[in-house]
Design a protein around this motif. Structure first.
Motif, PDB file in Angstrom:
ATOM      1  N   ALA A   1      36.582  27.601  37.338  1.00  0.00           N
ATOM      2  CA  ALA A   1      35.663  28.408  38.210  1.00  0.00           C
ATOM      3  C   ALA A   1      36.055  29.496  38.909  1.00  0.00           C
ATOM      4  CB  ALA A   1      34.873  27.316  39.194  1.00  0.00           C
ATOM      5  N   ALA A   2      37.449  29.657  39.118  1.00  0.00           N
ATOM      6  CA  ALA A   2      37.869  30.838  39.697  1.00  0.00           C
ATOM      7  C   ALA A   2      38.481  31.770  39.027  1.00  0.00           C
ATOM      8  CB  ALA A   2      39.087  30.569  40.598  1.00  0.00           C
ATOM      9  N   ALA A   3      38.650  31.468  37.573  1.00  0.00           N
ATOM     10  CA  ALA A   3      39.074  32.337  36.418  1.00  0.00           C
ATOM     11  C   ALA A   3      38.237  33.701  36.283  1.00  0.00           C
ATOM     12  CB  ALA A   3      39.338  31.424  35.175  1.00  0.00           C
ATOM     13  N   PRO A   4      37.031  33.657  35.766  1.00  0.00           N
ATOM     14  CA  PRO A   4      36.047  34.695  35.631  1.00  0.00           C
ATOM     15  C   PRO A   4      36.245  35.694  36.944  1.00  0.00           C
ATOM     16  CG  PRO A   4      34.831  32.685  35.754  1.00  0.00           C
ATOM     17  CD  PRO A   4      36.085  32.419  35.730  1.00  0.00           C
ATOM     18  N   LEU A   5      36.043  35.304  38.143  1.00  0.00           N
ATOM     19  CA  LEU A   5      35.897  36.006  39.408  1.00  0.00           C
ATOM     20  C   LEU A   5      37.462  36.860  39.580  1.00  0.00           C
ATOM     21  CD1 LEU A   5      34.102  33.467  41.744  1.00  0.00           C
ATOM     22  CD2 LEU A   5      33.026  35.343  40.079  1.00  0.00           C
ATOM     23  N   ALA A   6      38.504  36.003  39.216  1.00  0.00           N
ATOM     24  CA  ALA A   6      39.669  36.927  39.453  1.00  0.00           C
ATOM     25  C   ALA A   6      39.993  37.728  38.590  1.00  0.00           C
ATOM     26  CB  ALA A   6      40.848  35.539  38.957  1.00  0.00           C
ATOM     27  N   LEU A   7      39.284  37.622  37.314  1.00  0.00           N
ATOM     28  CA  LEU A   7      39.779  38.697  36.290  1.00  0.00           C
ATOM     29  C   LEU A   7      38.683  39.965  36.640  1.00  0.00           C
ATOM     30  CD1 LEU A   7      39.089  36.607  32.945  1.00  0.00           C
ATOM     31  CD2 LEU A   7      41.122  37.761  33.935  1.00  0.00           C
ATOM     32  N   LEU A   8      37.606  39.716  37.410  1.00  0.00           N
ATOM     33  CA  LEU A   8      36.723  40.833  37.752  1.00  0.00           C
ATOM     34  C   LEU A   8      37.143  41.479  39.069  1.00  0.00           C
ATOM     35  CD1 LEU A   8      33.051  39.435  37.623  1.00  0.00           C
ATOM     36  CD2 LEU A   8      34.244  41.060  35.939  1.00  0.00           C
ATOM     37  N   LEU A   9      37.942  40.837  39.809  1.00  0.00           N
ATOM     38  CA  LEU A   9      38.597  41.517  41.052  1.00  0.00           C
ATOM     39  C   LEU A   9      39.291  42.759  41.059  1.00  0.00           C
ATOM     40  CD1 LEU A   9      38.939  40.881  44.238  1.00  0.00           C
ATOM     41  CD2 LEU A   9      40.832  39.345  43.525  1.00  0.00           C
ATOM     42  N   PRO A  10      40.094  43.052  40.225  1.00  0.00           N
ATOM     43  CA  PRO A  10      40.824  44.057  40.146  1.00  0.00           C
ATOM     44  C   PRO A  10      40.319  45.270  39.863  1.00  0.00           C
ATOM     45  CG  PRO A  10      42.076  42.686  38.824  1.00  0.00           C
ATOM     46  CD  PRO A  10      40.850  42.270  39.054  1.00  0.00           C
ATOM     47  N   TYR A  11      38.892  45.429  39.525  1.00  0.00           N
ATOM     48  CA  TYR A  11      37.954  46.275  38.953  1.00  0.00           C
ATOM     49  C   TYR A  11      36.919  46.439  40.014  1.00  0.00           C
ATOM     50  CZ  TYR A  11      40.947  45.417  34.865  1.00  0.00           C
ATOM     51  OH  TYR A  11      41.966  44.993  34.196  1.00  0.00           O
ATOM     52  N   ALA A  12      36.892  45.772  41.138  1.00  0.00           N
ATOM     53  CA  ALA A  12      35.656  45.839  41.756  1.00  0.00           C
ATOM     54  C   ALA A  12      35.845  46.999  42.737  1.00  0.00           C
ATOM     55  CB  ALA A  12      35.584  44.676  42.467  1.00  0.00           C
ATOM     56  N   ASN A  13      34.477  47.489  43.417  1.00  0.00           N
ATOM     57  CA  ASN A  13      34.629  48.520  44.486  1.00  0.00           C
ATOM     58  C   ASN A  13      35.004  47.659  45.721  1.00  0.00           C
ATOM     59  OD1 ASN A  13      32.155  47.076  45.496  1.00  0.00           O
ATOM     60  ND2 ASN A  13      30.692  48.720  44.520  1.00  0.00           N
ATOM     61  N   LEU A  14      35.114  48.330  46.794  1.00  0.00           N
ATOM     62  CA  LEU A  14      35.427  47.821  48.225  1.00  0.00           C
ATOM     63  C   LEU A  14      34.498  46.605  48.622  1.00  0.00           C
ATOM     64  CD1 LEU A  14      37.756  48.230  50.151  1.00  0.00           C
ATOM     65  CD2 LEU A  14      36.343  49.715  51.593  1.00  0.00           C
ATOM     66  N   LEU A  15      33.182  46.767  48.543  1.00  0.00           N
ATOM     67  CA  LEU A  15      32.398  45.746  48.887  1.00  0.00           C
ATOM     68  C   LEU A  15      32.481  44.395  47.945  1.00  0.00           C
ATOM     69  CD1 LEU A  15      29.712  44.701  50.485  1.00  0.00           C
ATOM     70  CD2 LEU A  15      28.366  45.860  48.607  1.00  0.00           C
ATOM     71  N   TRP A  16      32.434  44.657  46.786  1.00  0.00           N
ATOM     72  CA  TRP A  16      32.519  43.483  45.927  1.00  0.00           C
ATOM     73  C   TRP A  16      33.908  42.803  45.961  1.00  0.00           C
ATOM     74  CZ3 TRP A  16      29.034  40.193  43.776  1.00  0.00           C
ATOM     75  CH2 TRP A  16      27.920  40.986  43.841  1.00  0.00           C
ATOM     76  N   THR A  17      34.890  43.651  46.300  1.00  0.00           N
ATOM     77  CA  THR A  17      36.379  43.085  46.548  1.00  0.00           C
ATOM     78  C   THR A  17      36.367  42.092  47.646  1.00  0.00           C
ATOM     79  OG1 THR A  17      37.515  44.850  45.860  1.00  0.00           O
ATOM     80  CG2 THR A  17      38.606  43.637  47.239  1.00  0.00           C
ATOM     81  N   GLY A  18      35.458  42.389  48.854  1.00  0.00           N
ATOM     82  CA  GLY A  18      35.314  41.526  50.037  1.00  0.00           C
ATOM     83  C   GLY A  18      34.782  40.172  49.328  1.00  0.00           C
TER      84      GLY A  18
END
Length: 419
Positions: free
Chosen positions: A307-324
Protein backbone atom coordinates in the motif's frame (compact mmCIF):
# COMPACT_ATOMS: atom_id res chain seq x y z
CA UNK A 1 4.05 -18.00 44.18
CA UNK A 2 0.27 -18.29 43.83
CA UNK A 3 -1.78 -15.72 41.96
CA UNK A 4 -3.68 -14.93 45.15
CA UNK A 5 -0.60 -13.96 47.14
CA UNK A 6 -0.56 -10.50 45.64
CA UNK A 7 -3.89 -8.65 45.78
CA UNK A 8 -4.81 -6.52 42.84
CA UNK A 9 -4.59 -3.39 44.96
CA UNK A 10 -0.99 -4.08 46.02
CA UNK A 11 1.60 -1.46 45.15
CA UNK A 12 4.24 -4.16 44.81
CA UNK A 13 5.12 -4.92 41.16
CA UNK A 14 3.27 -8.15 40.31
CA UNK A 15 5.24 -11.24 39.43
CA UNK A 16 4.32 -13.39 36.46
CA UNK A 17 2.54 -16.38 37.95
CA UNK A 18 0.58 -19.09 36.22
CA UNK A 19 -2.55 -16.95 36.26
CA UNK A 20 -0.64 -14.23 34.39
CA UNK A 21 0.01 -16.51 31.44
CA UNK A 22 -3.00 -15.23 29.52
CA UNK A 23 -3.45 -11.91 31.31
CA UNK A 24 -2.14 -8.76 29.66
CA UNK A 25 -0.29 -6.72 32.31
CA UNK A 26 -0.78 -3.19 31.07
CA UNK A 27 1.11 -1.48 33.90
CA UNK A 28 4.31 -3.26 32.86
CA UNK A 29 3.65 -2.72 29.14
CA UNK A 30 3.08 1.01 29.64
CA UNK A 31 6.21 1.28 31.79
CA UNK A 32 8.44 -0.50 29.25
CA UNK A 33 6.88 1.56 26.45
CA UNK A 34 7.68 4.76 28.37
CA UNK A 35 11.31 3.70 28.75
CA UNK A 36 11.35 2.81 25.04
CA UNK A 37 10.20 6.37 24.37
CA UNK A 38 13.00 7.71 26.59
CA UNK A 39 15.61 5.46 24.97
CA UNK A 40 14.69 6.19 21.37
CA UNK A 41 14.11 9.91 21.93
CA UNK A 42 17.71 10.10 23.13
CA UNK A 43 18.81 7.99 20.19
CA UNK A 44 16.89 10.39 17.93
CA UNK A 45 19.07 13.20 19.27
CA UNK A 46 21.77 11.93 16.91
CA UNK A 47 19.95 12.55 13.58
CA UNK A 48 18.34 15.65 15.11
CA UNK A 49 21.74 17.20 15.63
CA UNK A 50 22.98 16.41 12.09
CA UNK A 51 22.18 19.85 10.61
CA UNK A 52 23.91 21.56 13.55
CA UNK A 53 27.02 19.38 13.38
CA UNK A 54 27.18 19.72 9.60
CA UNK A 55 27.30 23.49 9.94
CA UNK A 56 29.47 23.92 13.06
CA UNK A 57 31.99 21.15 12.27
CA UNK A 58 31.83 21.58 8.47
CA UNK A 59 30.95 17.92 7.90
CA UNK A 60 30.23 16.27 4.54
CA UNK A 61 27.21 14.06 3.90
CA UNK A 62 29.56 11.08 4.05
CA UNK A 63 30.73 12.07 7.54
CA UNK A 64 27.11 12.49 8.61
CA UNK A 65 26.49 9.00 7.24
CA UNK A 66 29.37 7.64 9.35
CA UNK A 67 27.79 9.06 12.52
CA UNK A 68 24.46 7.39 11.67
CA UNK A 69 26.30 4.19 10.81
CA UNK A 70 28.25 4.22 14.08
CA UNK A 71 25.27 4.40 16.41
CA UNK A 72 23.09 2.04 14.40
CA UNK A 73 25.81 -0.49 13.74
CA UNK A 74 26.94 -0.48 17.38
CA UNK A 75 23.40 -1.23 18.49
CA UNK A 76 22.79 -3.83 15.79
CA UNK A 77 25.99 -5.80 16.41
CA UNK A 78 25.38 -6.09 20.13
CA UNK A 79 21.62 -6.70 20.23
CA UNK A 80 21.55 -10.34 19.04
CA UNK A 81 24.40 -11.22 21.40
CA UNK A 82 22.68 -9.50 24.33
CA UNK A 83 19.50 -11.36 23.42
CA UNK A 84 21.30 -14.70 23.16
CA UNK A 85 22.98 -14.10 26.52
CA UNK A 86 19.69 -13.10 28.19
CA UNK A 87 17.90 -16.16 26.79
CA UNK A 88 20.47 -18.38 28.50
CA UNK A 89 20.94 -16.22 31.58
CA UNK A 90 18.19 -13.61 32.05
CA UNK A 91 19.64 -10.51 33.70
CA UNK A 92 17.11 -7.86 34.80
CA UNK A 93 19.98 -5.55 35.81
CA UNK A 94 20.76 -5.05 32.10
CA UNK A 95 17.76 -2.72 31.87
CA UNK A 96 18.98 0.08 34.19
CA UNK A 97 22.60 -0.61 33.18
CA UNK A 98 21.80 0.04 29.51
CA UNK A 99 20.18 3.35 30.39
CA UNK A 100 23.31 4.31 32.34
CA UNK A 101 25.32 3.85 29.12
CA UNK A 102 22.89 6.15 27.33
CA UNK A 103 23.26 8.73 30.12
CA UNK A 104 27.01 8.68 29.55
CA UNK A 105 26.58 9.07 25.80
CA UNK A 106 24.32 12.11 26.17
CA UNK A 107 26.80 13.78 28.52
CA UNK A 108 29.72 13.15 26.15
CA UNK A 109 27.73 14.37 23.13
CA UNK A 110 26.86 17.67 24.78
CA UNK A 111 30.54 18.31 25.52
CA UNK A 112 32.14 16.73 22.41
CA UNK A 113 34.73 19.16 20.96
CA UNK A 114 35.45 17.24 17.75
CA UNK A 115 34.07 14.83 15.17
CA UNK A 116 35.94 11.92 16.77
CA UNK A 117 34.49 12.75 20.19
CA UNK A 118 30.99 12.74 18.66
CA UNK A 119 31.62 9.24 17.33
CA UNK A 120 32.70 8.05 20.79
CA UNK A 121 29.56 9.56 22.34
CA UNK A 122 27.22 7.84 19.90
CA UNK A 123 28.94 4.50 20.57
CA UNK A 124 27.80 4.78 24.20
CA UNK A 125 24.25 5.61 23.08
CA UNK A 126 24.33 2.61 20.74
CA UNK A 127 25.51 0.29 23.52
CA UNK A 128 22.69 1.52 25.75
CA UNK A 129 20.18 0.77 23.01
CA UNK A 130 21.69 -2.69 22.46
CA UNK A 131 21.29 -3.54 26.13
CA UNK A 132 17.70 -2.28 26.28
CA UNK A 133 15.90 -3.61 23.21
CA UNK A 134 16.22 -7.41 23.56
CA UNK A 135 15.36 -7.36 27.27
CA UNK A 136 12.61 -4.80 26.70
CA UNK A 137 11.05 -6.96 24.01
CA UNK A 138 11.24 -9.98 26.34
CA UNK A 139 9.49 -8.02 29.10
CA UNK A 140 6.80 -7.07 26.58
CA UNK A 141 6.35 -10.71 25.59
CA UNK A 142 6.09 -11.86 29.21
CA UNK A 143 3.49 -9.19 30.01
CA UNK A 144 1.50 -9.79 26.81
CA UNK A 145 -0.70 -12.67 27.95
CA UNK A 146 -2.56 -13.85 24.85
CA UNK A 147 -2.41 -10.47 23.07
CA UNK A 148 1.10 -10.53 21.67
CA UNK A 149 0.47 -8.23 18.72
CA UNK A 150 -1.09 -5.55 20.92
CA UNK A 151 1.65 -5.90 23.54
CA UNK A 152 4.45 -5.58 21.00
CA UNK A 153 2.71 -2.56 19.47
CA UNK A 154 2.47 -0.86 22.87
CA UNK A 155 6.17 -1.53 23.38
CA UNK A 156 7.22 -0.40 19.91
CA UNK A 157 4.98 2.68 19.76
CA UNK A 158 7.02 4.17 22.58
CA UNK A 159 10.20 3.71 20.54
CA UNK A 160 8.72 5.05 17.31
CA UNK A 161 7.23 8.02 19.15
CA UNK A 162 10.66 8.73 20.58
CA UNK A 163 12.24 8.51 17.13
CA UNK A 164 9.63 10.87 15.72
CA UNK A 165 10.77 13.59 18.13
CA UNK A 166 14.07 14.07 16.27
CA UNK A 167 12.82 16.88 13.97
CA UNK A 168 11.17 18.69 16.87
CA UNK A 169 14.37 18.40 18.88
CA UNK A 170 16.20 20.11 16.02
CA UNK A 171 13.72 22.98 15.88
CA UNK A 172 13.13 23.50 19.60
CA UNK A 173 16.48 22.59 21.17
CA UNK A 174 19.42 22.35 18.80
CA UNK A 175 18.68 25.35 16.57
CA UNK A 176 18.48 27.76 19.56
CA UNK A 177 20.93 26.02 21.96
CA UNK A 178 23.29 24.19 19.63
CA UNK A 179 25.12 20.98 20.45
CA UNK A 180 25.14 21.67 24.21
CA UNK A 181 21.35 21.25 24.22
CA UNK A 182 21.99 17.50 24.46
CA UNK A 183 22.85 18.01 28.15
CA UNK A 184 19.15 18.15 28.99
CA UNK A 185 18.73 14.54 27.96
CA UNK A 186 20.86 13.34 30.84
CA UNK A 187 17.77 14.11 32.95
CA UNK A 188 15.65 11.95 30.64
CA UNK A 189 18.18 9.12 31.04
CA UNK A 190 18.10 9.48 34.83
CA UNK A 191 14.29 9.19 34.79
CA UNK A 192 14.64 6.13 32.57
CA UNK A 193 16.95 4.45 35.07
CA UNK A 194 14.34 4.91 37.83
CA UNK A 195 11.55 3.35 35.72
CA UNK A 196 13.88 0.54 34.65
CA UNK A 197 14.48 -0.37 38.29
CA UNK A 198 10.72 -0.88 38.70
CA UNK A 199 10.56 -3.02 35.56
CA UNK A 200 13.62 -5.04 36.63
CA UNK A 201 11.88 -5.89 39.93
CA UNK A 202 8.86 -7.24 38.04
CA UNK A 203 11.12 -9.08 35.60
CA UNK A 204 12.96 -10.67 38.51
CA UNK A 205 9.60 -11.87 39.82
CA UNK A 206 8.94 -13.71 36.56
CA UNK A 207 12.24 -15.54 36.93
CA UNK A 208 11.35 -16.71 40.43
CA UNK A 209 7.89 -17.86 39.30
CA UNK A 210 9.32 -19.97 36.49
CA UNK A 211 7.11 -18.34 33.83
CA UNK A 212 10.12 -17.64 31.63
CA UNK A 213 11.19 -21.28 31.69
CA UNK A 214 7.72 -22.36 30.61
CA UNK A 215 7.90 -20.08 27.58
CA UNK A 216 11.40 -21.31 26.73
CA UNK A 217 10.30 -24.96 26.59
CA UNK A 218 8.26 -24.35 23.41
CA UNK A 219 11.56 -24.20 21.50
CA UNK A 220 11.56 -28.00 21.51
CA UNK A 221 8.24 -28.05 19.62
CA UNK A 222 9.86 -27.20 16.26
CA UNK A 223 9.89 -30.20 13.98
CA UNK A 224 13.47 -30.97 12.88
CA UNK A 225 12.50 -31.54 9.23
CA UNK A 226 11.10 -27.98 9.04
CA UNK A 227 14.23 -26.18 10.25
CA UNK A 228 15.48 -25.49 6.70
CA UNK A 229 12.16 -23.93 5.73
CA UNK A 230 12.20 -21.83 8.88
CA UNK A 231 15.72 -20.60 8.05
CA UNK A 232 14.56 -19.61 4.55
CA UNK A 233 11.58 -17.73 5.99
CA UNK A 234 13.90 -15.90 8.40
CA UNK A 235 16.16 -14.85 5.52
CA UNK A 236 13.15 -13.45 3.64
CA UNK A 237 11.98 -11.63 6.76
CA UNK A 238 15.43 -10.12 7.27
CA UNK A 239 15.42 -8.97 3.64
CA UNK A 240 12.08 -7.23 4.22
CA UNK A 241 13.54 -5.56 7.32
CA UNK A 242 16.47 -4.46 5.15
CA UNK A 243 14.14 -2.87 2.57
CA UNK A 244 12.01 -1.07 5.13
CA UNK A 245 15.02 0.14 7.13
CA UNK A 246 16.72 1.63 4.08
CA UNK A 247 13.58 3.46 3.06
CA UNK A 248 12.87 4.82 6.55
CA UNK A 249 16.53 5.82 6.89
CA UNK A 250 16.42 7.71 3.58
CA UNK A 251 13.52 9.83 4.80
CA UNK A 252 14.56 10.18 8.43
CA UNK A 253 18.20 11.08 7.79
CA UNK A 254 18.15 13.04 4.53
CA UNK A 255 14.70 14.18 3.44
CA UNK A 256 15.03 17.46 5.32
CA UNK A 257 18.07 18.27 3.16
CA UNK A 258 16.00 17.61 0.03
CA UNK A 259 13.28 19.99 1.23
CA UNK A 260 15.86 22.66 2.05
CA UNK A 261 17.46 22.27 -1.38
CA UNK A 262 14.26 21.92 -3.42
CA UNK A 263 11.82 24.28 -1.68
CA UNK A 264 14.30 26.65 0.03
CA UNK A 265 12.72 26.17 3.48
CA UNK A 266 14.60 26.63 6.75
CA UNK A 267 16.05 23.81 8.83
CA UNK A 268 13.27 23.98 11.42
CA UNK A 269 10.47 23.90 8.84
CA UNK A 270 12.10 21.06 6.90
CA UNK A 271 12.40 19.01 10.08
CA UNK A 272 8.68 19.40 10.76
CA UNK A 273 7.91 17.52 7.53
CA UNK A 274 10.15 14.68 8.62
CA UNK A 275 8.33 14.77 11.97
CA UNK A 276 5.05 14.15 10.11
CA UNK A 277 6.55 10.99 8.60
CA UNK A 278 7.96 9.68 11.88
CA UNK A 279 4.96 10.63 14.06
CA UNK A 280 2.56 8.99 11.61
CA UNK A 281 4.84 5.96 11.75
CA UNK A 282 4.44 5.82 15.53
CA UNK A 283 0.65 5.84 15.14
CA UNK A 284 0.90 3.16 12.46
CA UNK A 285 3.01 1.01 14.77
CA UNK A 286 0.31 1.11 17.44
CA UNK A 287 -2.51 0.10 15.09
CA UNK A 288 -0.41 -2.49 13.26
CA UNK A 289 -0.29 -4.97 16.15
CA UNK A 290 -4.04 -5.22 16.84
CA UNK A 291 -4.76 -5.38 13.09
CA UNK A 292 -2.23 -8.20 12.73
CA UNK A 293 -3.85 -10.07 15.63
CA UNK A 294 -7.11 -9.90 13.70
CA UNK A 295 -6.10 -10.29 10.04
CA UNK A 296 -2.78 -12.13 10.26
CA UNK A 297 0.79 -11.02 10.70
CA UNK A 298 2.04 -11.98 7.25
CA UNK A 299 -0.93 -10.19 5.67
CA UNK A 300 -0.17 -7.01 7.60
CA UNK A 301 3.51 -7.11 6.62
CA UNK A 302 2.53 -7.40 2.95
CA UNK A 303 -0.08 -4.62 3.09
CA UNK A 304 2.33 -2.25 4.84
CA UNK A 305 4.72 -2.47 1.89
CA UNK A 306 2.30 -2.85 -1.02
CA UNK A 307 0.00 0.00 0.00
CA UNK A 308 2.95 2.34 0.61
CA UNK A 309 4.62 1.64 -2.76
CA UNK A 310 2.54 3.92 -5.08
CA UNK A 311 2.59 6.78 -2.57
CA UNK A 312 6.37 6.47 -2.13
CA UNK A 313 6.82 6.67 -5.92
CA UNK A 314 4.82 9.92 -6.03
CA UNK A 315 6.61 11.55 -3.08
CA UNK A 316 9.79 12.89 -4.78
CA UNK A 317 7.69 14.73 -7.39
CA UNK A 318 5.10 16.32 -5.08
CA UNK A 319 4.81 20.00 -4.22
CA UNK A 320 5.36 21.13 -0.63
CA UNK A 321 1.72 20.67 0.45
CA UNK A 322 1.43 17.17 -1.00
CA UNK A 323 4.86 16.29 0.35
CA UNK A 324 3.50 16.72 3.87
CA UNK A 325 0.37 14.69 3.10
CA UNK A 326 2.29 11.88 1.41
CA UNK A 327 4.96 11.74 4.10
CA UNK A 328 2.28 11.25 6.77
CA UNK A 329 0.47 8.56 4.75
CA UNK A 330 3.62 6.65 3.82
CA UNK A 331 4.95 6.86 7.38
CA UNK A 332 1.73 5.44 8.82
CA UNK A 333 1.53 2.58 6.32
CA UNK A 334 5.14 1.45 5.96
CA UNK A 335 5.87 1.48 9.71
CA UNK A 336 2.67 -0.32 10.72
CA UNK A 337 4.46 -3.66 10.33
CA UNK A 338 7.44 -2.81 12.57
CA UNK A 339 6.18 -4.50 15.73
CA UNK A 340 4.46 -7.20 13.67
CA UNK A 341 7.78 -8.21 12.13
CA UNK A 342 9.23 -8.85 15.59
CA UNK A 343 6.25 -10.98 16.67
CA UNK A 344 6.37 -12.93 13.39
CA UNK A 345 10.06 -13.67 13.98
CA UNK A 346 9.26 -14.85 17.51
CA UNK A 347 6.71 -17.22 15.98
CA UNK A 348 9.37 -18.53 13.59
CA UNK A 349 11.78 -19.31 16.42
CA UNK A 350 9.72 -19.81 19.60
CA UNK A 351 11.58 -19.93 22.89
CA UNK A 352 14.37 -17.60 21.70
CA UNK A 353 12.58 -14.33 22.40
CA UNK A 354 15.60 -12.23 23.35
CA UNK A 355 17.87 -13.44 20.57
CA UNK A 356 15.23 -13.13 17.85
CA UNK A 357 14.02 -9.73 19.04
CA UNK A 358 17.60 -8.51 19.22
CA UNK A 359 18.28 -9.85 15.73
CA UNK A 360 15.27 -8.18 14.10
CA UNK A 361 15.39 -4.84 15.91
CA UNK A 362 19.19 -4.86 15.77
CA UNK A 363 19.08 -5.43 12.05
CA UNK A 364 16.58 -2.60 11.69
CA UNK A 365 19.08 -0.27 13.38
CA UNK A 366 22.15 -1.69 11.70
CA UNK A 367 20.75 -1.84 8.19
CA UNK A 368 19.37 1.65 8.64
CA UNK A 369 22.86 2.78 9.59
CA UNK A 370 24.40 1.08 6.58
CA UNK A 371 21.70 2.68 4.45
CA UNK A 372 22.49 6.12 5.85
CA UNK A 373 26.19 5.63 5.12
CA UNK A 374 25.64 4.37 1.56
CA UNK A 375 23.05 7.04 0.81
CA UNK A 376 25.35 9.76 2.18
CA UNK A 377 28.06 8.66 -0.25
CA UNK A 378 25.55 8.53 -3.10
CA UNK A 379 24.24 12.02 -2.32
CA UNK A 380 27.78 13.42 -2.34
CA UNK A 381 28.32 11.73 -5.73
CA UNK A 382 25.08 12.34 -7.68
CA UNK A 383 22.97 14.73 -5.61
CA UNK A 384 20.12 14.33 -3.16
CA UNK A 385 17.16 14.46 -5.55
CA UNK A 386 18.21 11.46 -7.72
CA UNK A 387 18.96 9.41 -4.60
CA UNK A 388 15.50 10.08 -3.13
CA UNK A 389 13.94 9.06 -6.46
CA UNK A 390 15.87 5.77 -6.38
CA UNK A 391 14.78 5.09 -2.78
CA UNK A 392 11.13 5.58 -3.71
CA UNK A 393 11.20 2.19 -5.49
CA UNK A 394 12.19 0.24 -2.36
CA UNK A 395 8.66 -0.51 -1.01
CA UNK A 396 7.83 -2.35 -4.26
CA UNK A 397 10.18 -5.10 -3.11
CA UNK A 398 7.66 -5.83 -0.35
CA UNK A 399 6.11 -8.30 -2.79
CA UNK A 400 8.69 -10.74 -1.42
CA UNK A 401 6.33 -11.12 1.56
CA UNK A 402 4.50 -13.79 -0.47
CA UNK A 403 7.50 -16.06 0.12
CA UNK A 404 6.75 -16.13 3.85
CA UNK A 405 4.57 -18.89 5.33
CA UNK A 406 1.14 -17.88 6.57
CA UNK A 407 0.38 -17.53 10.27
CA UNK A 408 -1.58 -20.79 10.15
CA UNK A 409 1.35 -22.59 8.58
CA UNK A 410 3.67 -21.28 11.29
CA UNK A 411 1.34 -22.62 13.97
CA UNK A 412 1.45 -26.02 12.31
CA UNK A 413 5.25 -25.92 12.07
CA UNK A 414 5.68 -25.22 15.78
CA UNK A 415 2.87 -27.48 17.00
CA UNK A 416 0.86 -24.46 18.09
CA UNK A 417 3.66 -23.12 20.28
CA UNK A 418 3.11 -19.57 19.09
CA UNK A 419 -0.50 -19.51 20.12
Amino acid sequence: MSSSSLPKTSTTPPSASASDAKRTIFSVLLAISLVHLFNDSMQSVIPAIFPILKETMQLSYTQIGWIAFTINFTASIMQPFVGLFSDKRPTPALLPLGMAFTFTGMLLLALAPSYTAVLVAVVFVGLGSAAFHPEGSKVSNLAAGNRRGLAQSIFQVGGNAGQSLAPLLTSLIFVPFGQFGAIGFTGVAAAGIIVQIFIARWYNGTLKSGALNKKARVARAIKPELKQRIRFAMVVLILLVFIRSWYVSSVGSYYSFLLIDQFKVGVGEAQLYVFLFLAAGAVGTFFGGPLADRFGKRNLIFISMAAAAPLALLLPYANLLWTGILLACVGFIVTSSFSVTVVYAQMLVPGRIGMVSGLITGLAFGLGGIGALVLGNMIDAIGISPVMQICSFLPILGLLTFLLPSDQKLSEWTDGASD
